[in-house]
Design a protein around this motif. Structure first.
Motif, PDB file in Angstrom:
ATOM      1  N   ALA A 140       0.832  -1.201   0.000  1.00 52.41           N
ATOM      2  CA  ALA A 140       0.000   0.000   0.000  1.00 52.41           C
ATOM      3  C   ALA A 140       0.868   1.254   0.000  1.00 52.41           C
ATOM      4  CB  ALA A 140      -0.931  -0.009   1.218  1.00 52.41           C
ATOM      5  N   ALA A 141       1.964   1.227   0.770  1.00 51.21           N
ATOM      6  CA  ALA A 141       2.881   2.365   0.774  1.00 51.21           C
ATOM      7  C   ALA A 141       3.504   2.578  -0.599  1.00 51.21           C
ATOM      8  CB  ALA A 141       3.972   2.143   1.828  1.00 51.21           C
ATOM      9  N   GLY A 142       3.872   1.465  -1.271  1.00 50.21           N
ATOM     10  CA  GLY A 142       4.411   1.586  -2.619  1.00 50.21           C
ATOM     11  C   GLY A 142       3.399   2.133  -3.603  1.00 50.21           C
ATOM     12  N   ALA A 143       2.140   1.712  -3.468  1.00 49.75           N
ATOM     13  CA  ALA A 143       1.098   2.217  -4.360  1.00 49.75           C
ATOM     14  C   ALA A 143       0.878   3.715  -4.164  1.00 49.75           C
ATOM     15  CB  ALA A 143      -0.201   1.450  -4.118  1.00 49.75           C
ATOM     16  N   VAL A 144       0.864   4.155  -2.920  1.00 53.61           N
ATOM     17  CA  VAL A 144       0.704   5.583  -2.638  1.00 53.61           C
ATOM     18  C   VAL A 144       1.862   6.373  -3.228  1.00 53.61           C
ATOM     19  CG1 VAL A 144       0.682   7.307  -0.789  1.00 53.61           C
ATOM     20  CG2 VAL A 144      -0.729   5.258  -0.598  1.00 53.61           C
ATOM     21  N   ASN A 145       3.079   5.815  -3.150  1.00 51.80           N
ATOM     22  CA  ASN A 145       4.237   6.500  -3.700  1.00 51.80           C
ATOM     23  C   ASN A 145       4.151   6.620  -5.212  1.00 51.80           C
ATOM     24  OD1 ASN A 145       7.398   6.125  -4.716  1.00 51.80           O
ATOM     25  ND2 ASN A 145       7.171   7.471  -2.945  1.00 51.80           N
TER      26      ASN A 145
END
Length: 362
Positions: A140-145
């Protein structure tokens, strides 16, 4: 058996009951008051660079506070706290440009929106734990980035993204700070007060019914379920609280930076944030303050004060994390006072032997 108290004992018991605070609580209250006095009065006088750094320490203490609640209180390993911070920075920046809201209301609205996003991320991950939950939140953090790189932060433009592609960014207005705290020193004090409120909110949760439910879930979910604890509800509550804190911290960070950029936030920062949270101590609220210092103060000392490559801080984080995992699961917030107490007793005994009288009994 006669349970009627004697007059002397009854008077002593009544006196103890009349005391609003026991000795341990009184010591903690005094320590908190002294800490806040030093933070609000002494630290802003050191210098402008230090004031900016301590502002970042206070903001990241709020972020690690939410992560400590998730991991230390509930047992949920989340690597998505930096992603929620990014959501808070983006939302706070967009609302700051779009609406002329008082800053406290802006903080609350940003926290509420980030809270909703955090709950939506937490919903599909409720049945997961341990490494699986960590991987989902890291994705999820990678997707937000990825989304952040595509749309970037608002800079006062129109539309949903609020961004205007202009080569000259010098003429753009920075993110507005509170009218009573436009200067760096005043804004630092403002951030410390907001952080203190967040710590008070966390303390009320930990000492209340949510804290007892979280402790039961952390120890054993089947046992907590058998005891009548609504596991789904209290897990979502923890996600919501941590997300709200990340949103508030993101709004504060946006106002501190003025014009945030996508390059300031990387997915690997989630791993670093978890490491410093573990080093600081996940079972104590003071651990969040220690983690904030490790996250922001150490790189400042290495790069600005000592002229050392700040990447060496990662080596210290790795060594500290290894030491915590092997010997001190409570982190520095619990281990350091114990070590100082043991050292004090050792010195006291040594002084007793030198003077020939022996260590006095306590």
């Amino acid at each position: 058996m006669d349970t009627t108290p004697t007059p002397g004992r009854g008077a002593a018991a009544a006196a103890r009951a009349a005391l609003p605070l026991d000795r341990g609580t009184l010591v903690r209250v005094v320590a908190i008051v002294v800490f806040l006095a030093i933070a609000l009065v002494f630290l802003p006088t050191i210098g402008s660079d230090w004031t900016t750094t301590f502002t970042s320490v206070a903001i990241y203490s709020v972020i690690t506070l939410g992560l400590g609640i998730l991991y230390g209180r509930v047992g949920l390993i989340s690597l998505g706290q930096v992603a929620l911070l990014v959501v808070g920075v983006w939302t706070g920046t967009r609302l700051n440009y779009a609406l002329d809201l008082p800053f406290p209301i802006l903080l609350f609205v940003t926290g509420a929106i980030t809270c909703v996003v955090g709950v939506l991320i937490g919903l599909p991950a409720l049945r997961l734990s341990g490494l699986h939950l960590a991987l989902i939140t890291l994705m999820a953090a990678g997707a937000v980035n990825v989304v952040l790189v595509a749309i970037n932060f608002p800079n006062g433009g129109g539309g949903f993204t609020g961004r205007t592609d202009t080569p000259d960014l010098s003429g753009l207005e920075p993110v507005r700070r509170p009218s009573i705290a436009e200067g760096d020193t005043a804004y630092y004090r403002y951030v410390v007060i907001v952080a203190a409120v967040m710590f008070l909110v966390a303390l009320l949760h930990v000492r209340g019914k949510p804290g007892r439910a979280w402790a039961a879930i952390r120890e054993s979910e089947p046992a907590a379920l058998a005891a009548g604890v609504n596991i789904v509800f209290y897990k979502l509550w923890a996600f919501a609280l941590a997300s709200f804190m990340a949103g508030v911290a993101g709004c504060l960070l946006a106002a501190q930076v003025g014009q945030p950029t996508a390059q300031s936030f990387q997915t690997q920062d989630s791993l670093t944030l978890l490491a410093v949270t573990l080093i600081g101590g996940i079972y104590s609220l003071w651990g969040a303050v220690v983690a904030g210092c490790f996250s922001q103060l150490l790189p400042f000392l290495f790069q600005v004060q000592w002229g050392i490559n700040p990447n060496f801080v990662l080596i210290l984080f790795g060594a500290g994390l290894l030491q915590v995992l092997l010997t001190a699961p409570g982190g520095l917030a619990q281990q350091f006072p114990k070590d100082m107490a043991n050292l004090g007793r050792l010195v006291w005994r040594g002084l007793g032997k030198v003077t020939g009288g022996g260590a006095p009994s306590t």
